[in-house]
Design an enzyme around this catalytic site. Structure first.
Site, PDB file in Angstrom:
ATOM      1  N   LYS A   1      42.728  24.678  25.125  1.00 24.38           N
ATOM      2  CA  LYS A   1      43.163  24.405  26.507  1.00 24.38           C
ATOM      3  C   LYS A   1      42.037  23.750  27.307  1.00 24.38           C
ATOM      4  CE  LYS A   1      47.360  26.060  26.373  1.00 24.38           C
ATOM      5  NZ  LYS A   1      48.530  25.216  26.585  1.00 24.38           N
TER       6      LYS A   1
ATOM      7  N   SER B   1      45.337  27.541  31.155  1.00 23.72           N
ATOM      8  CA  SER B   1      45.365  28.996  31.021  1.00 23.72           C
ATOM      9  C   SER B   1      44.138  29.648  31.608  1.00 23.72           C
ATOM     10  CB  SER B   1      45.442  29.318  29.528  1.00 23.72           C
ATOM     11  OG  SER B   1      45.184  30.677  29.315  1.00 23.72           O
TER      12      SER B   1
ATOM     13  N   TYR C   1      42.211  29.470  20.898  1.00 24.09           N
ATOM     14  CA  TYR C   1      43.326  29.069  21.772  1.00 24.09           C
ATOM     15  C   TYR C   1      42.797  28.554  23.115  1.00 24.09           C
ATOM     16  CZ  TYR C   1      46.881  29.729  25.383  1.00 24.09           C
ATOM     17  OH  TYR C   1      47.693  29.543  26.465  1.00 24.09           O
TER      18      TYR C   1
HETATM   19  P1  NAD Z   1      56.527  29.436  24.570  1.00 26.45           P
HETATM   20  O1  NAD Z   1      56.015  29.582  23.195  1.00 26.45           O
HETATM   21  O2  NAD Z   1      57.672  30.282  24.977  1.00 26.45           O
HETATM   22  O3  NAD Z   1      56.886  27.920  24.888  1.00 26.45           O
HETATM   23  C1  NAD Z   1      56.219  26.841  24.271  1.00 26.45           C
HETATM   24  C2  NAD Z   1      57.275  25.930  23.693  1.00 26.45           C
HETATM   25  O4  NAD Z   1      56.661  24.806  23.074  1.00 26.45           O
HETATM   26  C3  NAD Z   1      58.121  26.618  22.617  1.00 26.45           C
HETATM   27  O5  NAD Z   1      59.483  26.452  22.922  1.00 26.45           O
HETATM   28  C4  NAD Z   1      57.734  25.906  21.321  1.00 26.45           C
HETATM   29  O6  NAD Z   1      58.801  25.858  20.425  1.00 26.45           O
HETATM   30  C5  NAD Z   1      57.318  24.534  21.845  1.00 26.45           C
HETATM   31  N1  NAD Z   1      56.352  23.832  21.015  1.00 26.45           N
HETATM   32  C6  NAD Z   1      55.171  24.300  20.545  1.00 26.45           C
HETATM   33  N2  NAD Z   1      54.523  23.332  19.875  1.00 26.45           N
HETATM   34  C7  NAD Z   1      55.297  22.218  19.945  1.00 26.45           C
HETATM   35  C8  NAD Z   1      55.148  20.883  19.473  1.00 26.45           C
HETATM   36  N3  NAD Z   1      54.054  20.488  18.785  1.00 26.45           N
HETATM   37  N4  NAD Z   1      56.134  20.004  19.713  1.00 26.45           N
HETATM   38  C9  NAD Z   1      57.226  20.385  20.407  1.00 26.45           C
HETATM   39  N5  NAD Z   1      57.427  21.626  20.878  1.00 26.45           N
HETATM   40  C10 NAD Z   1      56.459  22.535  20.654  1.00 26.45           C
HETATM   41  O7  NAD Z   1      55.290  29.691  25.543  1.00 26.45           O
HETATM   42  P2  NAD Z   1      55.258  29.850  27.109  1.00 26.45           P
HETATM   43  O8  NAD Z   1      54.861  31.239  27.415  1.00 26.45           O
HETATM   44  O9  NAD Z   1      56.482  29.294  27.727  1.00 26.45           O
HETATM   45  O10 NAD Z   1      54.012  28.921  27.440  1.00 26.45           O
HETATM   46  C11 NAD Z   1      54.156  27.570  27.820  1.00 26.45           C
HETATM   47  C12 NAD Z   1      52.779  26.956  27.921  1.00 26.45           C
HETATM   48  O11 NAD Z   1      51.989  27.709  28.850  1.00 26.45           O
HETATM   49  C13 NAD Z   1      51.996  26.978  26.602  1.00 26.45           C
HETATM   50  O12 NAD Z   1      51.287  25.757  26.505  1.00 26.45           O
HETATM   51  C14 NAD Z   1      51.031  28.142  26.766  1.00 26.45           C
HETATM   52  O13 NAD Z   1      49.846  27.963  26.042  1.00 26.45           O
HETATM   53  C15 NAD Z   1      50.760  28.095  28.260  1.00 26.45           C
HETATM   54  N6  NAD Z   1      50.379  29.398  28.804  1.00 26.45           N
HETATM   55  C16 NAD Z   1      51.177  30.483  28.576  1.00 26.45           C
HETATM   56  C17 NAD Z   1      50.795  31.719  29.077  1.00 26.45           C
HETATM   57  C18 NAD Z   1      51.622  32.945  28.803  1.00 26.45           C
HETATM   58  O14 NAD Z   1      51.087  34.053  28.898  1.00 26.45           O
HETATM   59  N7  NAD Z   1      52.909  32.828  28.487  1.00 26.45           N
HETATM   60  C19 NAD Z   1      49.631  31.843  29.840  1.00 26.45           C
HETATM   61  C20 NAD Z   1      48.846  30.705  30.041  1.00 26.45           C
HETATM   62  C21 NAD Z   1      49.238  29.476  29.536  1.00 26.45           C
HETATM   63  N1  UFG Z   2      47.587  44.479  25.035  1.00 20.75           N
HETATM   64  C1  UFG Z   2      47.743  45.693  24.433  1.00 20.75           C
HETATM   65  N2  UFG Z   2      48.667  45.810  23.440  1.00 20.75           N
HETATM   66  C2  UFG Z   2      49.456  44.768  23.031  1.00 20.75           C
HETATM   67  C3  UFG Z   2      49.279  43.517  23.662  1.00 20.75           C
HETATM   68  C4  UFG Z   2      48.334  43.403  24.650  1.00 20.75           C
HETATM   69  O1  UFG Z   2      47.053  46.654  24.763  1.00 20.75           O
HETATM   70  O2  UFG Z   2      50.275  44.946  22.126  1.00 20.75           O
HETATM   71  C5  UFG Z   2      46.624  44.344  26.152  1.00 20.75           C
HETATM   72  C6  UFG Z   2      45.519  43.325  25.896  1.00 20.75           C
HETATM   73  O3  UFG Z   2      44.436  43.910  25.222  1.00 20.75           O
HETATM   74  C7  UFG Z   2      45.189  42.891  27.334  1.00 20.75           C
HETATM   75  C8  UFG Z   2      46.530  43.009  28.072  1.00 20.75           C
HETATM   76  O4  UFG Z   2      47.329  43.877  27.271  1.00 20.75           O
HETATM   77  O5  UFG Z   2      44.302  43.802  27.913  1.00 20.75           O
HETATM   78  C9  UFG Z   2      47.251  41.680  28.216  1.00 20.75           C
HETATM   79  O6  UFG Z   2      47.352  41.068  26.920  1.00 20.75           O
HETATM   80  P1  UFG Z   2      48.330  39.812  26.660  1.00 20.75           P
HETATM   81  O7  UFG Z   2      48.245  39.492  25.216  1.00 20.75           O
HETATM   82  O8  UFG Z   2      49.674  40.101  27.222  1.00 20.75           O
HETATM   83  O9  UFG Z   2      47.688  38.687  27.563  1.00 20.75           O
HETATM   84  P2  UFG Z   2      46.283  37.946  27.470  1.00 20.75           P
HETATM   85  O10 UFG Z   2      45.670  38.054  28.818  1.00 20.75           O
HETATM   86  O11 UFG Z   2      45.465  38.393  26.336  1.00 20.75           O
HETATM   87  O12 UFG Z   2      46.697  36.449  27.148  1.00 20.75           O
HETATM   88  C10 UFG Z   2      47.852  35.882  27.761  1.00 20.75           C
HETATM   89  C11 UFG Z   2      48.435  34.813  26.838  1.00 20.75           C
HETATM   90  C12 UFG Z   2      47.603  33.585  26.822  1.00 20.75           C
HETATM   91  C13 UFG Z   2      47.265  33.171  28.212  1.00 20.75           C
HETATM   92  C14 UFG Z   2      46.653  34.296  28.995  1.00 20.75           C
HETATM   93  C15 UFG Z   2      46.406  33.892  30.403  1.00 20.75           C
HETATM   94  O13 UFG Z   2      48.551  35.300  25.515  1.00 20.75           O
HETATM   95  O14 UFG Z   2      48.351  32.562  26.225  1.00 20.75           O
HETATM   96  O15 UFG Z   2      47.533  35.397  29.004  1.00 20.75           O
HETATM   97  O16 UFG Z   2      45.750  34.906  31.070  1.00 20.75           O
HETATM   98  F1  UFG Z   2      46.405  32.154  28.176  1.00 20.75           F
END
Ligand code: NAD
Ligand code: UFG
Length: 357
Positions: free
Chosen positions: A165, A137, A161
């Site tokens: 990572k 991330s 979090y």
């Molecule tokens: P998501 O929550 O939609 O998908 C994660 C999946 O993992 C879910 O289906 C959940 O049920 C499953 N899961 C969680 N813990 C588990 C466990 N211990 N065993 C089996 N299954 C488990 O999230 P996403 O947005 O698809 O993200 C996927 C990955 O990418 C995550 O590791 C997240 O941290 C990472 N990531 C997401 C974002 C984002 O903004 N969506 C950004 C950076 C990194």
């Molecule tokens: N924000 C709001 N209101 C909300 C939610 C978010 O103003 O209800 C703002 C936050 O303050 C930030 C921006 O919108 O400025 C984006 O926030 P997100 O929560 O959508 O995203 P983040 O960048 O904080 O974090 C996300 C995921 C992490 C991931 C990361 C990677 O939550 O899992 O992106 O950049 F690691």
């Protein structure tokens, strides 16, 4: 055709990537506990695939279970060996991802993210499977400036979090360094994935109140929530709201397919790659684009900054472009349009949805 284990494959990014893996003809083994997803996402894949006249032919295996459970992981590897061959690579999406939840429940995050990964890696090693793509991330960085974040930028996460990572990346690096002639590892550092598959059949379906901005916006637009609260209007950014690098989830999924091919075709290596667009968008700009593209209104108000937030995070994606020959194709408008289509077709996400649309 390869055999691929996909952890967290029912989730947002995992389900979109599974679709592309199946379209490429791979056999996939998905494990998900459904702690933050619905099993329906994978059912929907079959609908999309069949509409494309591709036959699954038993290439999608689904296991409900937790990565901390050794038994189910061992069973998956055994099952994969049954018809010859073995798991060639693991795409490791499973994990918890809410920054605010990680402040309230750090133990939950260390256990769910780090212990799960250690368990997975042990079973992989025991089965001589040494290729893994890890969902890292942008949260591992500590960027405070408008400069693009490169892979060499400081790693110093500001929330639990992000620390889980960063630690998983460290573990993977140690493993690689202990046997660099055998492991193929890619730490893909995602910036902010949003949008949905253009069919509107699969998309992001967070359980409970969304902690991320984009699903909150789509739920406000759909009338599921009254208004968006914006966390701070006094950040040192162009309009005072947080700036992020939003990337279409399909571009991100395609990045995984490129990374997989690259790893499997090359000699053992460790890659750290940013997956982002290189463009920064503020909260207000995202709202404005969403309203314009979809002709809807997003009421909002400002509240205090959220703990653990950073003002601005934008990727340098040069390394990924060169290394994987991958460039994001979709615009912010595409992300807003596709994400809204998903929300409109599935007002309550996968729950109670009409399967016959
Ligand atoms: P998501 O929550 O939609 O998908 C994660 C999946 O993992 C879910 O289906 C959940 O049920 C499953 N899961 C969680 N813990 C588990 C466990 N211990 N065993 C089996 N299954 C488990 O999230 P996403 O947005 O698809 O993200 C996927 C990955 O990418 C995550 O590791 C997240 O941290 C990472 N990531 C997401 C974002 C984002 O903004 N969506 C950004 C950076 C990194
Ligand atoms: N924000 C709001 N209101 C909300 C939610 C978010 O103003 O209800 C703002 C936050 O303050 C930030 C921006 O919108 O400025 C984006 O926030 P997100 O929560 O959508 O995203 P983040 O960048 O904080 O974090 C996300 C995921 C992490 C991931 C990361 C990677 O939550 O899992 O992106 O950049 F690691």
């Amino acid at each position: 055709m390869k055999k691929i284990l996909v952890t967290g494959g029912s989730g947002f990014i995992g389900s979109h990537t599974c679709l592309l893996l199946l379209e490429e003809g791979h056999e996939i083994f998905v494990i998900d506990s459904h702690i933050n997803s619905s099993p329906k996402s994978l059912e929907r894949l079959s609908t999309i695939i069949e509409a494309e006249n591709i036959f699954l032919n038993g290439k999608l295996h689904i296991y409900k279970g937790d990565l901390r459970d050794n038994k189910i992981l061992k069973k998956i590897f055994l099952d994969a060996n049954k018809n010859g061959g073995s798991i060639d690579a693991v795409l490791h999406f499973a994990g918890l991802k809410s920054v605010s939840e990680s402040f309230n429940s750090p133990m939950l995050y260390w256990d769910a993210n780090v212990n799960s990964t250690i368990n997975l890696l042990k079973v992989m090693e025991a089965n001589n499977c040494k290729t893994i793509i890890f969902s890292s991330s942008a949260n591992i960085y500590n960027s405070k400036t408008p400069q693009l974040t490169t892979e060499n930028s400081e790693i110093n996460p500001v929330n639990p979090y992000g620390r889980t990572k960063a630690v998983i990346e460290r573990i993977l690096t140690d493993i690689f360094e202990s046997a660099s002639d055998t492991w193929r590892i890619a730490n893909l550092r995602y910036f902010n994935p949003i949008g949905a598959h253009p069919s509107g059949f699969i998309g992001e379906d967070p359980q409970g109140v969304p902690s991320n901005l984009f699903p909150f916006i789509t739920q406000v637009a759909a009338g599921r929530r009254k208004e968006l609260t914006i966390f701070g209007n006094n950040w040192p950014t162009k309009d005072g709201t947080g700036v992020r690098d939003y990337i279409h989830v399909m571009d991100l999924a395609e990045g995984h397919l490129r990374a997989l091919k690259y790893l499997l075709d090359s000699k053992p290596r460790l890659l750290n790659l940013n997956l982002g667009t290189g463009k920064g968008t503020s909260v207000l700009e995202l709202i404005e684009t969403f309203e314009k593209v979809n002709k809807v209104s997003i009421p909002y108000s400002f509240v205090n900054r959220r703990k653990g937030d950073l003002p601005i995070t934008i990727a340098s994606n040069e390394l990924c472009k060169t290394c994987l020959n991958w460039t994001p194709q979709r615009t912010l408008e595409d992300m807003c349009r596709d994400g809204w289509k998903w929300q409109l077709q599935n007002p309550k996400g996968y729950f109670n949805s009409n399967e016959n649309f």
